[in-house]
Write an enzyme that holds these catalytic residues in place. Structure first.
Site, PDB file in Angstrom:
ATOM      1  N   GLY A  32       0.827  -1.192   0.000  1.00 35.74           N
ATOM      2  CA  GLY A  32       0.000   0.000   0.000  1.00 35.74           C
ATOM      3  C   GLY A  32       0.863   1.245   0.000  1.00 35.74           C
ATOM      4  O   GLY A  32       1.985   1.235  -0.491  1.00 35.74           O
ATOM      5  N   CYS A  33       0.341   2.308   0.567  1.00 33.88           N
ATOM      6  CA  CYS A  33       1.038   3.592   0.609  1.00 33.88           C
ATOM      7  C   CYS A  33       2.390   3.474   1.305  1.00 33.88           C
ATOM      8  O   CYS A  33       2.473   2.968   2.426  1.00 33.88           O
ATOM      9  CB  CYS A  33       0.153   4.605   1.343  1.00 33.88           C
ATOM     10  SG  CYS A  33       0.995   6.145   1.725  1.00 33.88           S
ATOM     11  N   PHE A  34       3.452   3.954   0.643  1.00 27.68           N
ATOM     12  CA  PHE A  34       4.775   3.796   1.251  1.00 27.68           C
ATOM     13  C   PHE A  34       5.004   4.698   2.461  1.00 27.68           C
ATOM     14  O   PHE A  34       5.938   4.491   3.219  1.00 27.68           O
ATOM     15  CB  PHE A  34       5.920   3.908   0.241  1.00 27.68           C
ATOM     16  CG  PHE A  34       5.892   5.066  -0.731  1.00 27.68           C
ATOM     17  CD1 PHE A  34       5.370   6.299  -0.408  1.00 27.68           C
ATOM     18  CD2 PHE A  34       6.427   4.906  -2.004  1.00 27.68           C
ATOM     19  CE1 PHE A  34       5.376   7.353  -1.313  1.00 27.68           C
ATOM     20  CE2 PHE A  34       6.438   5.952  -2.928  1.00 27.68           C
ATOM     21  CZ  PHE A  34       5.905   7.176  -2.572  1.00 27.68           C
ATOM     22  N   TRP A  35       4.171   5.689   2.684  1.00 24.09           N
ATOM     23  CA  TRP A  35       4.301   6.499   3.901  1.00 24.09           C
ATOM     24  C   TRP A  35       4.065   5.623   5.129  1.00 24.09           C
ATOM     25  O   TRP A  35       4.759   5.744   6.136  1.00 24.09           O
ATOM     26  CB  TRP A  35       3.300   7.648   3.904  1.00 24.09           C
ATOM     27  CG  TRP A  35       3.492   8.675   2.836  1.00 24.09           C
ATOM     28  CD1 TRP A  35       4.598   8.868   2.058  1.00 24.09           C
ATOM     29  CD2 TRP A  35       2.537   9.662   2.420  1.00 24.09           C
ATOM     30  NE1 TRP A  35       4.393   9.912   1.183  1.00 24.09           N
ATOM     31  CE2 TRP A  35       3.134  10.420   1.381  1.00 24.09           C
ATOM     32  CE3 TRP A  35       1.247   9.974   2.808  1.00 24.09           C
ATOM     33  CZ2 TRP A  35       2.482  11.465   0.744  1.00 24.09           C
ATOM     34  CZ3 TRP A  35       0.580  11.013   2.183  1.00 24.09           C
ATOM     35  CH2 TRP A  35       1.202  11.755   1.160  1.00 24.09           C
ATOM     36  N   CYS A  36       3.060   4.739   5.024  1.00 21.11           N
ATOM     37  CA  CYS A  36       2.743   3.826   6.141  1.00 21.11           C
ATOM     38  C   CYS A  36       3.850   2.794   6.319  1.00 21.11           C
ATOM     39  O   CYS A  36       4.298   2.525   7.438  1.00 21.11           O
ATOM     40  CB  CYS A  36       1.434   3.092   5.883  1.00 21.11           C
ATOM     41  SG  CYS A  36       0.000   4.164   5.665  1.00 21.11           S
TER      42      CYS A  36
END
Length: 199
Positions: A32-36
């Site tokens: 998913g989102c690489f920030w997470c």
């Protein structure tokens, strides 16, 4: 006899130097989102560095905007450099599978598209075997109540994402997305993997 002992000592010293020379290894995960993803893995003991980026597509040096269209074929991934003497690849896989939903194809929460797919990009035959074994076990035991659809693929060229994506949660922790989406994942990590976290 003395010569044989000296040769054996030299071989042992060389092997030790080779072992010490290989202090780090790489792991690459898309979940998913690489920030997470970044916020989770940078908290683990033995993880030396993390880089958010793009992998698995057909375009060289893609931009975030291009990847977001879903047309380039890239996944948002995290390239992790870690010390295998402190944290094993098996441990990283456990965190990977317990920190996202590997049963949803091309989707994590509200994020939808192939760029958000669940994927392991392996760097060695051993990583491939471990990932496949772990996935098979999850499906055999029906761990999620649904089939795990995580792709397991050989590592491809990795492109580092733009600077503003790096260390995102640590720089923007008070932003609504960070508080509502990333912080709960950090809380879960601290609950499940407390012993594996950096002090």
């Amino acid at each position: 006899m003395r010569r044989i002992i000296l040769i054996l000592l030299a071989v042992l010293a060389l092997n030790q130097a080779n072992a010490q020379g290989k202090k780090t290894e790489k792991a690459t995960f898309g979940m998913g989102c690489f920030w997470c993803t970044e916020a989770i893995f940078q908290r683990l003991k033995g993880v030396i560095s993390v880089k958010s980026g793009y992998e698995g597509g057909k375009l060289s040096n893609p931009t975030y905007e291009e990847v977001c269209t879903g047309a380039t074929g890239h996944a948002e991934v995290l390239e992790i450099t870690y010390n295998p003497m402190v944290i094993s690849y098996d441990d990283l896989l456990e965190v990977f599978w317990k920190s996202h939903d590997p049963t949803t194809l091309n989707r994590q929460g509200a994020d939808s598209g192939t760029q958000y797919r669940s994927v392991v990009f392996y760097h060695t035959a051993e990583q491939k075997a471990l990932a496949e074994k772990y996935k098979a076990e999850l499906n055999k035991t029906n761990a999620y109540g649904k089939k795990v659809v995580t792709a397991i693929e050989a590592a491809k060229p990795f492109y580092v994402a733009e600077n503003y994506h790096q260390n995102y949660f640590n720089k923007n922790g008070s932003e609504p997305y960070c508080r509502l989406v990333i912080q709960p994942k950090i809380d879960k990590l601290e609950k499940i993997f407390k012993a594996k976290l950096k002090k």
